[in-house]
Enzyme design. Structure first.
Site, PDB file in Angstrom:
ATOM      1  N   CYS A   5      33.885  32.996  43.039  1.00  0.00           N
ATOM      2  CA  CYS A   5      33.066  33.028  44.232  1.00  0.00           C
ATOM      3  C   CYS A   5      33.744  33.761  45.373  1.00  0.00           C
ATOM      4  O   CYS A   5      34.875  34.213  45.275  1.00  0.00           O
ATOM      5  CB  CYS A   5      32.734  31.612  44.685  1.00  0.00           C
ATOM      6  SG  CYS A   5      34.184  30.604  44.991  1.00  0.00           S
TER       7      CYS A   5
ATOM      8  N   GLY B 217      30.201  36.938  43.103  1.00  0.00           N
ATOM      9  CA  GLY B 217      29.390  35.889  42.508  1.00  0.00           C
ATOM     10  C   GLY B 217      27.924  36.179  42.684  1.00  0.00           C
ATOM     11  O   GLY B 217      27.464  36.400  43.807  1.00  0.00           O
TER      12      GLY B 217
ATOM     13  N   ASN C  17      36.762  28.866  47.025  1.00  0.00           N
ATOM     14  CA  ASN C  17      37.004  29.907  46.032  1.00  0.00           C
ATOM     15  C   ASN C  17      38.246  29.527  45.249  1.00  0.00           C
ATOM     16  O   ASN C  17      39.319  29.362  45.833  1.00  0.00           O
ATOM     17  CB  ASN C  17      37.206  31.261  46.720  1.00  0.00           C
ATOM     18  CG  ASN C  17      37.612  32.348  45.736  1.00  0.00           C
ATOM     19  OD1 ASN C  17      37.278  32.288  44.571  1.00  0.00           O
ATOM     20  ND2 ASN C  17      38.332  33.348  46.222  1.00  0.00           N
ATOM     21  N   GLY C  18      38.093  29.388  43.939  1.00  0.00           N
ATOM     22  CA  GLY C  18      39.234  29.040  43.105  1.00  0.00           C
ATOM     23  C   GLY C  18      38.870  28.009  42.065  1.00  0.00           C
ATOM     24  O   GLY C  18      37.707  27.812  41.729  1.00  0.00           O
TER      25      GLY C  18
ATOM     26  N   TYR D 152      40.258  44.228  39.064  1.00  0.00           N
ATOM     27  CA  TYR D 152      38.815  44.178  38.841  1.00  0.00           C
ATOM     28  C   TYR D 152      38.010  43.542  39.962  1.00  0.00           C
ATOM     29  O   TYR D 152      37.003  44.080  40.396  1.00  0.00           O
ATOM     30  CB  TYR D 152      38.523  43.432  37.528  1.00  0.00           C
ATOM     31  CG  TYR D 152      37.053  43.209  37.255  1.00  0.00           C
ATOM     32  CD1 TYR D 152      36.233  44.273  36.885  1.00  0.00           C
ATOM     33  CD2 TYR D 152      36.477  41.944  37.364  1.00  0.00           C
ATOM     34  CE1 TYR D 152      34.889  44.083  36.628  1.00  0.00           C
ATOM     35  CE2 TYR D 152      35.130  41.745  37.108  1.00  0.00           C
ATOM     36  CZ  TYR D 152      34.337  42.815  36.739  1.00  0.00           C
ATOM     37  OH  TYR D 152      33.008  42.633  36.489  1.00  0.00           O
TER      38      TYR D 152
ATOM     39  N   SER E  26      34.777  49.359  38.380  1.00  0.00           N
ATOM     40  CA  SER E  26      36.202  49.163  38.605  1.00  0.00           C
ATOM     41  C   SER E  26      37.078  50.078  37.770  1.00  0.00           C
ATOM     42  O   SER E  26      38.276  50.201  38.035  1.00  0.00           O
ATOM     43  CB  SER E  26      36.582  47.693  38.359  1.00  0.00           C
ATOM     44  OG  SER E  26      36.075  47.253  37.125  1.00  0.00           O
TER      45      SER E  26
ATOM     46  N   ASP F 187      38.851  51.869  31.344  1.00  0.00           N
ATOM     47  CA  ASP F 187      38.166  50.646  31.763  1.00  0.00           C
ATOM     48  C   ASP F 187      39.221  49.639  32.210  1.00  0.00           C
ATOM     49  O   ASP F 187      40.422  49.847  32.005  1.00  0.00           O
ATOM     50  CB  ASP F 187      37.313  50.077  30.626  1.00  0.00           C
ATOM     51  CG  ASP F 187      36.162  49.206  31.124  1.00  0.00           C
ATOM     52  OD1 ASP F 187      36.087  48.957  32.345  1.00  0.00           O
ATOM     53  OD2 ASP F 187      35.349  48.771  30.295  1.00  0.00           O
TER      54      ASP F 187
ATOM     55  N   CYS G 113      50.277  35.968  39.965  1.00  0.00           N
ATOM     56  CA  CYS G 113      50.041  35.162  38.767  1.00  0.00           C
ATOM     57  C   CYS G 113      49.574  36.108  37.671  1.00  0.00           C
ATOM     58  O   CYS G 113      48.590  36.830  37.847  1.00  0.00           O
ATOM     59  CB  CYS G 113      48.975  34.094  39.025  1.00  0.00           C
ATOM     60  SG  CYS G 113      48.551  33.148  37.527  1.00  0.00           S
TER      61      CYS G 113
ATOM     62  N   CYS H 252      47.408  34.947  32.386  1.00  0.00           N
ATOM     63  CA  CYS H 252      46.474  35.330  31.327  1.00  0.00           C
ATOM     64  C   CYS H 252      47.042  36.431  30.437  1.00  0.00           C
ATOM     65  O   CYS H 252      46.574  36.641  29.320  1.00  0.00           O
ATOM     66  CB  CYS H 252      45.141  35.769  31.919  1.00  0.00           C
ATOM     67  SG  CYS H 252      45.288  37.047  33.191  1.00  0.00           S
TER      68      CYS H 252
END
Length: 458
Positions: A7, A34, A108-109, A250, A291, A353, A441, A444
């Site tokens: 968001c 969002g 947001n989060g 992104y 992006s 991409d 961070c 991922c």
């Protein structure tokens, strides 16, 4: 479930009024964060009003609604759910009435350890009306307010106990409060426009309403606005941030500045790094809108190859990544994109991409280029392979649905139909945003997270 941001938030104090309309324009500038639901809450003479619903900002609000909301303070939100179903009651702002008055909260989060926290609150008598973790934040603040002398003290106390990512705005009848989690996972900035004081997830939203960005909140900082006076509380500041690196790759708009780093320039840097990392004989470079365009420009600048418009994008279709399910995402690709035959026919194409999640979308995009006559398609990705979920507000699926967890790069190349494939290396990821005044961070990509993902103390 696809890869998407949760968001965006926007808030304003303006003694001249009309805050709902300004917030509308601010949310419009944040629509990319969002597309599922949105809402605005306002204060008029210490009375709270709000309106929210499922849909885009332009669909949910009309002139009459904005005039009715008006307001000398407002908070707004655009949402795509990582926690909680796609229903109107999960739209934000979350508005509550309790013994101390009213609160409106936008967030947001994503919190970690949500199930344990919800159970703890329920055993204390809490009754929740949504499945969103944002309601847990609102409850934590309201509960702390019963013990605290002020709303801002309650926000500070609640924030010190919550774990995870939360850039949030809290509005009481007299105060507008902005808060960023102590780890700085998500961006939040502050600006001014005359007497108005503004907060937003990205600088582009403040500039879109004619404001001037003043600064970003520090990780752990709480900023309180009352009657035009601004107070900063840094009791929860830890001095180190862990901004989600995917904001640069992104999520954020290219014209935003995050932690002192131009998002556009970070993406151009990624393309340059890809070109140095694994050059390939080719004729043209094309970016996948939107992006991938900046990274493609960087690749072309570094390689000396022409950067051409390889795709035409239907601007009336939302971001493919954030369609609600796999079937609709696949259908949206051909509706959203078509290859420009005059630019790629008979050419060896480098296609840039931002990421590969499952591999299905990029397979379709590569097929579009081949159907338009491309003789070779070499795919370059401006992020490393995803090998682990995100727990802090990016809806990266579990390992079962991440193609890089089950296949080598060569296998992914064959599955997607590319002639060659390369991802940005972890070493080059560190060079993506050289001007950023923050840490990152990268969990991922590495499975190493800044805090325990079970919600325990770090």
């Amino acid at each position: 479930m696809g890869l998407h941001e949760e968001c965006g938030v926007f808030g304003i104090y303006d003694p001249a009024g009309g805050c709902a309309q300004t917030t509308y324009y601010g949310l419009y500038a944040l629509q990319h964060r969002g597309q599922e639901a949105c809402g605005i809450a306002t204060i008029n003479d210490r009375e709270q009003s709000f309106y929210k619903d499922v849909g885009l900002v332009s669909e949910v609000f009309d002139k009459q609604t904005l005039q009715r909301l008006n307001g000398t303070m407002a908070v707004g939100h655009v949402r795509y759910a990582t926690t909680g179903a796609r229903e109107r009651e999960n739209a934000q702002p979350l508005t509550i009435k309790y013994v101390k008055g009213t609160l409106a909260v936008v967030h947001n989060g994503n919190l970690v350890g949500v199930d344990q926290l919800r159970q703890k609150f329920e055993y204390q008598g809490a009754i929740f009306h949504t499945t969103s973790d944002s309601e847990l934040i609102a409850y934590a603040i309201a509960q702390a307010r019963l013990r605290c002398a002020s709303v801002e003290e309650a926000v500070c106390q609640a924030a010190s106990k919550l774990r995870g990512a939360f850039s949030l705005l809290v509005m009481s009848p007299q105060k507008l409060i902005a808060c960023r989690d102590p780890w700085g996972f998500r961006p939040l900035c502050m600006g001014r426009k005359g007497q108005a004081i503004l907060f937003a997830s990205e600088s582009c939203a403040i500039e879109a309403v004619g404001g001037r960005v003043e600064r970003e909140l520090e990780p752990g900082e709480v900023v309180v606005v009352q009657d035009g006076r601004v107070q900063s509380i840094r009791d929860n500041c830890r001095g180190k941030s862990h901004m989600c690196i995917f904001e640069y790759i992104y999520f954020a708009r290219p014209d935003s500045i995050i932690a002192g780093q131009s998002v556009h320039q970070a993406r151009v840097n990624a393309g340059r790094l890809l070109a140095r990392q694994n050059p390939v004989p080719a004729d043209v470079v094309v970016g996948v809108p939107d992006s991938g365009l900046d990274a493609a420009r960087g690749y072309a600048l570094e390689s000396g190859l022409p950067n051409v418009m390889g795709f035409v994008k239907n601007r009336y279709v939302g971001r493919t990544f954030i369609t609600p399910d796999q079937q609709s995402r696949e259908q949206a690709v051909r509706i959203k994109l078509s290859a420009l035959r005059s630019e790629v026919e008979g050419k060896r194409v480098v296609m840039v991409d931002d990421s590969i999640v499952r591999g299905t979308t990029c397979s379709q995009i590569i097929a579009l280029l081949r159907e338009a006559g491309a003789t070779e398609v070499h795919m370059r990705v401006s992020a490393p392979p995803f090998i682990s979920p995100c727990y802090f507000g990016t809806d990266i699926p579990d390992k079962d649905r991440l193609i890089a967890c089950h296949h080598s790069i060569d296998e992914i190349r064959d599955m997607t139909g590319a002639d060659s494939l390369d991802f940005l290396s972890l070493d080059n990821l560190q060079k993506l945003a050289p001007n950023a005044r923050c840490g990152f961070c990268e969990g991922c990509f590495t499975e190493h997270y800044p805090i325990p993902v079970d919600g325990s103390e770090d």
